[in-house]
Design a protein around this motif. Structure first.
Motif, PDB file in Angstrom:
ATOM      1  N   ASP A  53     -75.603  97.309  69.000  1.00  0.00           N
ATOM      2  CA  ASP A  53     -74.946  98.401  68.286  1.00  0.00           C
ATOM      3  C   ASP A  53     -74.791  99.631  69.178  1.00  0.00           C
ATOM      4  OD1 ASP A  53     -74.692  97.004  65.909  1.00  0.00           O
ATOM      5  OD2 ASP A  53     -76.429  97.924  64.955  1.00  0.00           O
ATOM      6  N   LEU A  54     -75.707  99.780  70.151  1.00  0.00           N
ATOM      7  CA  LEU A  54     -75.716 100.967  70.991  1.00  0.00           C
ATOM      8  C   LEU A  54     -76.492 100.664  72.256  1.00  0.00           C
ATOM      9  CD1 LEU A  54     -75.355 104.233  71.031  1.00  0.00           C
ATOM     10  CD2 LEU A  54     -77.770 104.190  70.402  1.00  0.00           C
ATOM     11  N   ALA A  55     -76.014 101.166  73.384  1.00  0.00           N
ATOM     12  CA  ALA A  55     -76.743 101.056  74.662  1.00  0.00           C
ATOM     13  C   ALA A  55     -76.453 102.314  75.468  1.00  0.00           C
ATOM     14  CB  ALA A  55     -76.321  99.821  75.428  1.00  0.00           C
ATOM     15  N   VAL A  56     -77.508 103.081  75.764  1.00  0.00           N
ATOM     16  CA  VAL A  56     -77.366 104.308  76.540  1.00  0.00           C
ATOM     17  C   VAL A  56     -78.444 104.357  77.609  1.00  0.00           C
ATOM     18  CG1 VAL A  56     -76.252 105.648  74.713  1.00  0.00           C
ATOM     19  CG2 VAL A  56     -78.723 105.624  74.867  1.00  0.00           C
ATOM     20  N   THR A  57     -78.096 104.941  78.761  1.00  0.00           N
ATOM     21  CA  THR A  57     -79.029 105.045  79.880  1.00  0.00           C
ATOM     22  C   THR A  57     -79.053 106.498  80.363  1.00  0.00           C
ATOM     23  OG1 THR A  57     -78.583 102.771  80.548  1.00  0.00           O
ATOM     24  CG2 THR A  57     -79.610 104.188  82.187  1.00  0.00           C
ATOM     25  N   PHE A  58     -80.245 106.985  80.667  1.00  0.00           N
ATOM     26  CA  PHE A  58     -80.434 108.363  81.128  1.00  0.00           C
ATOM     27  C   PHE A  58     -81.171 108.353  82.465  1.00  0.00           C
ATOM     28  CE2 PHE A  58     -80.323 108.397  76.534  1.00  0.00           C
ATOM     29  CZ  PHE A  58     -79.451 109.429  76.250  1.00  0.00           C
ATOM     30  N   LEU A 107     -79.999  99.427  70.946  1.00  0.00           N
ATOM     31  CA  LEU A 107     -80.204  99.095  69.537  1.00  0.00           C
ATOM     32  C   LEU A 107     -79.516  97.769  69.258  1.00  0.00           C
ATOM     33  CD1 LEU A 107     -81.081  99.711  66.620  1.00  0.00           C
ATOM     34  CD2 LEU A 107     -78.934 100.998  66.354  1.00  0.00           C
ATOM     35  N   ARG A 108     -80.300  96.792  68.789  1.00  0.00           N
ATOM     36  CA  ARG A 108     -79.742  95.486  68.428  1.00  0.00           C
ATOM     37  C   ARG A 108     -79.747  95.322  66.927  1.00  0.00           C
ATOM     38  NH1 ARG A 108     -79.761  91.350  72.584  1.00  0.00           N
ATOM     39  NH2 ARG A 108     -78.742  92.417  74.311  1.00  0.00           N
ATOM     40  N   HIS A 109     -78.645  94.763  66.436  1.00  0.00           N
ATOM     41  CA  HIS A 109     -78.481  94.426  65.024  1.00  0.00           C
ATOM     42  C   HIS A 109     -78.759  92.940  64.870  1.00  0.00           C
ATOM     43  CE1 HIS A 109     -76.925  94.794  60.959  1.00  0.00           C
ATOM     44  NE2 HIS A 109     -76.244  93.685  61.163  1.00  0.00           N
ATOM     45  N   GLU A 110     -79.601  92.601  63.911  1.00  0.00           N
ATOM     46  CA  GLU A 110     -80.018  91.231  63.616  1.00  0.00           C
ATOM     47  C   GLU A 110     -80.593  90.507  64.837  1.00  0.00           C
ATOM     48  OE1 GLU A 110     -76.890  89.227  61.469  1.00  0.00           O
ATOM     49  OE2 GLU A 110     -77.242  90.481  59.709  1.00  0.00           O
ATOM     50  N   ASN A 157     -71.209  93.827  55.503  1.00  0.00           N
ATOM     51  CA  ASN A 157     -71.969  94.997  55.918  1.00  0.00           C
ATOM     52  C   ASN A 157     -71.338  95.507  57.202  1.00  0.00           C
ATOM     53  OD1 ASN A 157     -73.841  96.978  56.282  1.00  0.00           O
ATOM     54  ND2 ASN A 157     -75.540  95.616  56.765  1.00  0.00           N
ATOM     55  N   GLU A 158     -70.358  96.404  57.043  1.00  0.00           N
ATOM     56  CA  GLU A 158     -69.647  96.902  58.205  1.00  0.00           C
ATOM     57  C   GLU A 158     -70.588  97.708  59.086  1.00  0.00           C
ATOM     58  OE1 GLU A 158     -65.935  98.805  57.515  1.00  0.00           O
ATOM     59  OE2 GLU A 158     -65.414  97.403  55.919  1.00  0.00           O
ATOM     60  N   GLU A 159     -70.381  97.583  60.392  1.00  0.00           N
ATOM     61  CA  GLU A 159     -71.188  98.326  61.336  1.00  0.00           C
ATOM     62  C   GLU A 159     -70.870  99.808  61.203  1.00  0.00           C
ATOM     63  OE1 GLU A 159     -73.587  96.849  63.135  1.00  0.00           O
ATOM     64  OE2 GLU A 159     -72.970  95.054  62.097  1.00  0.00           O
ATOM     65  N   GLU A 160     -71.895 100.610  61.316  1.00  0.00           N
ATOM     66  CA  GLU A 160     -71.720 102.046  61.241  1.00  0.00           C
ATOM     67  C   GLU A 160     -71.219 102.581  62.577  1.00  0.00           C
ATOM     68  OE1 GLU A 160     -71.972 103.854  58.579  1.00  0.00           O
ATOM     69  OE2 GLU A 160     -72.751 102.264  57.327  1.00  0.00           O
ATOM     70  N   ILE A 161     -70.541 103.683  62.524  1.00  0.00           N
ATOM     71  CA  ILE A 161     -70.088 104.360  63.735  1.00  0.00           C
ATOM     72  C   ILE A 161     -71.218 105.262  64.205  1.00  0.00           C
ATOM     73  CG2 ILE A 161     -68.444 106.023  64.670  1.00  0.00           C
ATOM     74  CD1 ILE A 161     -66.454 104.993  62.543  1.00  0.00           C
ATOM     75  N   ILE A 162     -71.624 105.096  65.450  1.00  0.00           N
ATOM     76  CA  ILE A 162     -72.655 105.943  66.038  1.00  0.00           C
ATOM     77  C   ILE A 162     -71.989 106.737  67.153  1.00  0.00           C
ATOM     78  CG2 ILE A 162     -74.865 106.037  67.243  1.00  0.00           C
ATOM     79  CD1 ILE A 162     -75.498 103.282  65.955  1.00  0.00           C
ATOM     80  N   THR A 163     -71.840 108.030  66.940  1.00  0.00           N
ATOM     81  CA  THR A 163     -71.232 108.876  67.962  1.00  0.00           C
ATOM     82  C   THR A 163     -72.272 109.588  68.811  1.00  0.00           C
ATOM     83  OG1 THR A 163     -71.114 110.780  66.469  1.00  0.00           O
ATOM     84  CG2 THR A 163     -69.183 109.320  66.554  1.00  0.00           C
TER      85      THR A 163
END
Length: 184
Positions: A174-179, A155-158, A31-37
């Motif tokens: 999978d993703l980490a963003v800060t605002f 966003l954490r996977h598993e 299950n390849e990780e998806e690209i999140i742009t």
């Protein structure tokens, strides 16, 4: 010579028989990780008002350019916002909505919200996986008094579910963003 031929045929038959054995487990599908742009969090105030959008867009992924981070405006004091998260892969045309996959694989994903200590706001989960554990593509944010600070989304996977938060969730980020945001 006849026993030797029998031995050869018997050996060949055994190799064929063992090579076709069903005892070996089938390999697990990859299950390849998806690209999140692109990450977009939309905050709609209950009872009316200005919708606020937080967006991080990184079209070159791990490339040399930093993500473009935008905040559409300030949050109102003493307000409740209904929030949703949309994840896109804009390297494809049309852009692929990764949010759908995260929600379909809800038991394997979880968003975590980290509100900086100087920001007078609280985020709570509004959607859950099939086992009743938080998913987090929908949330509610409540603000109190004027302040400035940060909101981080991870966003954490598993991850381990249930968990008490990001610190003990495990899994892979999978993703980490800060605002940086303001409440006025």
């Amino acid at each position: 010579m006849k026993p030797f031929k029998s031995f050869i045929l018997f050996s060949f038959g055994m190799l064929t028989f063992t090579a076709c054995s069903d005892d070996e487990p089938a390999p697990e599908p990859i299950n390849e990780e998806e690209i999140i742009t692109t990450f977009t969090a939309t905050f709609v105030p209950q009872g009316g008002g200005t919708t606020i959008t937080l967006q991080s867009r990184d079209l070159d992924g791990d490339g040399p350019n930093p993500p473009e981070v935008t905040v559409s405006g300030d949050f109102a004091e003493n307000a409740i916002y209904d929030g949703t998260i949309v994840l896109l892969n804009e390297t494809e045309t049309p852009a692929e909505d990764i949010t759908t996959e995260v929600e379909e694989e809800d038991e394997e994903h979880q968003f975590f919200y980290t509100v900086g200590s100087s920001l007078n706001a609280n985020l709570e989960y509004a959607n859950f996986d099939g086992n009743g554990n938080p998913l987090g593509t929908a949330f509610t944010m409540t603000t109190t008094t004027a302040s400035s600070g940060t909101i981080a989304f991870t966003l954490r996977h598993e991850p381990l579910k249930p968990n008490s938060g990001l610190a003990d969730a495990g899994g892979e980020t999978d993703l980490a963003v800060t605002f940086s945001v303001n409440i006025q």
